[in-house]
Motif scaffolding. Sequence first.
Motif: not given
Length: 509
Positions: A136, A138, A145, A147, A149, A337, A341, A379
Amino acid sequence: MLHTLPHAEADFRALVRKVTMPKPTTTRRLTTEAGAPIADNQNSATAGVGGPLLLQDQHLLEKLARFNRERIPERVVHARGSGAYGYFEVTDDVTGFTRADFLSAVGRRTDLFIRFSTVADNLGGPDAARDPRGFAVKFYTEEGNYDLVGNNTPVFFIKDPLKFPDFIHSQKRDPFTGKQEPDNVWDFWAHSPEATHQITWLMGDRGIPASYRHMNGYGSHTYQWTNAAGEAFFVKYHFKTNQGIRCLDAAQGAELSGKDPNSHQTDLLQSIERGVYPSWTLYVQIMPAAEAADYRFNPFDLTKVWPHADHPLQRVGRLVLDRNPDNVFAEVEQSAFSPNNFVPGIGPSPDKMLQGRLFAYADAHRYRLGVNHTQLPVNAPKATVADNYGRDGLMASNAYDRHAKNYEPNSYSGPAQSDQPLSAPLALTGHTGTHAAPAHAKDDDFFQAGELYRLMSEDEKNRLVANIAGGLAQVSRDDVVEKNLAHFHAADPEYGKRVEAAVHELRED
């Protein structure tokens, strides 16, 4: 009166000694969580020397209460993980395919955080287990952000999120025996023929990576890129390790799990600490959106890959890890995550598993960490500022303009919508209802598993068969064994025969 109590003089002298003890050399003052100075962090307050504790000892109560709450619920999946910080650098021009700002110029760097993990075991499980690995990433971009994953395999066991809770229940500890049960694992797979491809990956030589540094990462799902002209492309991400692929066989994995359950964490930590920074090269496969409907496989099926002959790898950039977290709990355990996003120029595809994860991941973090988990440093956006009307809730930051309104639209210059969608719209047709995935020319659950098997060397095939048979032979029900064997026969006749012979040999012993 104090002077009439037993041992009063001794008590008083002890108190004087405490008060006149040399002060620590540090200038920092230990305080309560409210900021009040703490006089004694070595002894609890008692009713006289040797007496019972006092309820008024605020420092003791606060310290014990916080200790009781140091752990949060572990992730249901991907509980055991490791993380590191680094950067992504663009090496090739991909602006013809996406308007994502962090990919807009060769040489551009973006800070990132990555979390590696196993999937099925608990937080205390061994790193060297035979299990897929989470991968994952970021990206702290200037547009928010992003993400990504994924896993260390390009496919997964199922293709519909409705089956995910059942799948995970079958792989986790049995509610009665309290341990992972081969009966449960293989019974679910017997009823899920689409898992045959991923089983072949998992039971093959790449099922136990030697370290997190020595494995590839994949977005696994299909995503959408949109360029500045509004043209849409479907993409798959491939992070190729620059350290080379290194894996463990079953015996090596078992031995390492016993010697050092934290083997992968140790390797990642120590390599970065000594300046040996692991890196991966990012490639993508790109499919013009118009080609998806007539592609020979369903391009949104998570149990299938796109053959490189159809869609070659195109290089994008380089991912480098160069800094360890300062606090594993704050930065790895609390990292959150979510595949929803996205940033402008990147969006979802109709992949049903991805669509389910768009909700499930963010919701899991709201449960584990609270609705304000995005305000935690690991985060929170770093290259921009989150500006919205979210307020209050558990652990809410009070870093708000006291005059700011918490509704929109308003007349007070609050943040407003951009009117620019992140990605191109997806075309829809048909009726609502529960539907099986649309069939493409070569869609079945076994073809790609057979292709993968036929790519293996003879030694690789031997290890694959031994790994499958070792688990399947432990299953107590004959019908479950036979259903699984049928899947391997369907993937490749030789594959099926060899697994069947190995299982029967082990069960006769």
